[in-house]
Motif scaffolding. Structure first.
Motif, mmCIF file in Angstrom:
data_model
loop_
_atom_site.group_PDB
_atom_site.id
_atom_site.type_symbol
_atom_site.label_atom_id
_atom_site.label_comp_id
_atom_site.label_asym_id
_atom_site.label_seq_id
_atom_site.Cartn_x
_atom_site.Cartn_y
_atom_site.Cartn_z
ATOM 1 N N HIS A 16 -7.027 11.966 -23.133
ATOM 2 C CA HIS A 16 -6.190 12.309 -21.972
ATOM 3 C C HIS A 16 -6.514 11.366 -20.820
ATOM 4 O O HIS A 16 -7.543 10.687 -20.837
ATOM 5 C CB HIS A 16 -6.461 13.760 -21.521
ATOM 6 C CG HIS A 16 -7.847 13.957 -20.993
ATOM 7 N ND1 HIS A 16 -8.961 14.074 -21.816
ATOM 8 C CD2 HIS A 16 -8.339 14.017 -19.720
ATOM 9 C CE1 HIS A 16 -10.047 14.215 -21.083
ATOM 10 N NE2 HIS A 16 -9.698 14.168 -19.801
ATOM 11 N N ASP B 124 -6.815 11.675 -16.459
ATOM 12 C CA ASP B 124 -6.964 12.739 -15.462
ATOM 13 C C ASP B 124 -5.773 12.679 -14.496
ATOM 14 O O ASP B 124 -5.264 11.600 -14.193
ATOM 15 C CB ASP B 124 -8.288 12.590 -14.708
ATOM 16 C CG ASP B 124 -9.490 12.895 -15.611
ATOM 17 O OD1 ASP B 124 -9.287 13.443 -16.715
ATOM 18 O OD2 ASP B 124 -10.626 12.571 -15.210
ATOM 19 N N HIS C 255 -9.421 8.786 -21.959
ATOM 20 C CA HIS C 255 -10.783 9.068 -22.404
ATOM 21 C C HIS C 255 -10.776 10.355 -23.222
ATOM 22 O O HIS C 255 -9.774 11.089 -23.227
ATOM 23 C CB HIS C 255 -11.742 9.143 -21.208
ATOM 24 C CG HIS C 255 -11.325 10.076 -20.116
ATOM 25 N ND1 HIS C 255 -10.312 9.781 -19.218
ATOM 26 C CD2 HIS C 255 -11.767 11.312 -19.761
ATOM 27 C CE1 HIS C 255 -10.161 10.772 -18.374
ATOM 28 N NE2 HIS C 255 -11.026 11.725 -18.683
#
Ligand SMILES: O=C(O)CCC(=O)C(=O)O
Ligand SMILES: [Fe+2]
Length: 326
Positions: A193, A195, A249
């Motif tokens: 994903h 952030d 990440h």
């Protein structure tokens, strides 16, 4: 390379920035430190920081309280009014497939909704956690604002946008717990994903498992007890018109060891328009509220978010060709 030392991470070195240099009387040291931050944010989307000014004692307190709350029985932690019912259990948000499953539990705590007063007298059990969240949020908010000011400054802008729209009360702390995973290596601790905030400051324990995408390869970030990991989120990518990168990440699950991490998400108030001060804007304008709504809908429908939307006015096929293929 960045006037800083490095942290070894697999085959790659993650830039490690000594923030003490920001206060150096030597101009070259200060500039090298600023360049380290801005270069890492555009080339990696990630960097480590040491000498960040957050006391070991505060980090220890946060870890202790976080450990305690996750040890509570499921019924207790999942119905925790004192933390605004912010508990999220293991699993796949849309239950579709094992690739979308995260073997972790978390509290995603909006700092604005936590009452610091003693009005949760019936929930004394959580008082020390709420108090440490308050201190931790305040300290992280200050550090995040410093970093945002440096990143904005390099683009020729003041930190005013950030000081007016973001503070610890508009931000979130996410406490993550990754229990040992019997389904390893089939499932992730957290699926890949980016952030959805401006920037994230992560404090991880010694177990490891965090990986980031660099030059189309996943690389591991080795835990460093002195360092926090900072990463650029989607909002900063949009605000900086793509200069700073919000990088994918993930966290690998672990078959035997449990792991904890604490992430501070530096966010604006919900109705803040995310408009780049740079021309021509690459991304469609949006507010933080609209973005979060889209993220929730995407995850419900597909298990993953689609992320930022390019501006159809400016990002024409010709523009794309010039920018990415010339
Ligand atoms: O636990 C970690 O190392 C990363 C957590 C993370 O990426 C997140 O909470 O968004
Ligand atoms: Fe993340």
């Amino acid at each position: 390379m960045y006037g800083c030392s490095k942290v070894v991470s697999g085959e790659f070195d993650l830039p490690l920035i000594d923030l003490r240099n920001l206060l150096s009387s030597n101009k070259e040291d200060r500039e090298a430190c600023i360049n380290g931050i801005t270069t890492a944010s555009s080339k990696w989307g990630f960097f480590g920081v040491v000498n960040h000014g957050i006391s070991e004692e505060l980090v220890r307190r946060m870890r202790k309280e976080q450990g305690t709350v996750f040890e509570m029985p499921f019924e207790r932690k999942s119905n925790c009014k004192a933390l605004n019912d912010s508990y999220k259990g293991h699993g796949a948000p849309n239950g579709s497939c094992i690739e979308n499953m995260s073997w972790s539990e978390s509290f995603h705590v909006p700092l604005s909704t936590i009452s610091w007063e003693e009005d949760h007298a019936t929930d004394q059990e959580f008082t020390s956690l709420r108090l440490v969240l308050k201190d931790y949020g305040a300290a992280m908010g200050k550090l995040a604002l410093t970093l945002a000011g440096i990143l904005a400054g390099k683009l020729g802008h003041s930190l005013e946008f950030f000081s007016e729209n973001c503070n610890e009360m508009t931000s979130f702390v996410r406490m993550n717990h990754y229990p040992p995973c019997p389904l390893w290596p089939e499932v992730f601790g957290i699926i890949p994903h980016t952030d959805s905030d401006f920037l994230t400051i992560l404090c991880q324990d010694q177990v490891g498992g965090l990986q980031l995408m660099k030059d189309c390869k996943w690389i591991s970030i080795m835990p460093n007890p002195e360092a926090f990991i900072v990463n650029i989120g989607d909002l900063f990518q949009a605000w900086s018109n793509g200069v700073y990168k919000s990088v994918e990440h993930r966290v690998m699950a672990n078959p035997t060891a449990e792991r904890h991490s604490t992430a501070f998400f530096f966010c604006p108030s919900y109705d803040t328009p995310i408009i780049t001060p740079m021309q021509p804007p690459l991304y469609k304008e949006f507010t933080f509220r609209q973005y979060m709504k889209q993220v929730v809908e995407d995850i419900k429908q597909t298990g993953r978010k689609t992320g930022l939307t390019f501006s159809p006015v400016n990002v024409t096929p010709q523009f794309m060709k010039q920018r990415w293929f010339s």
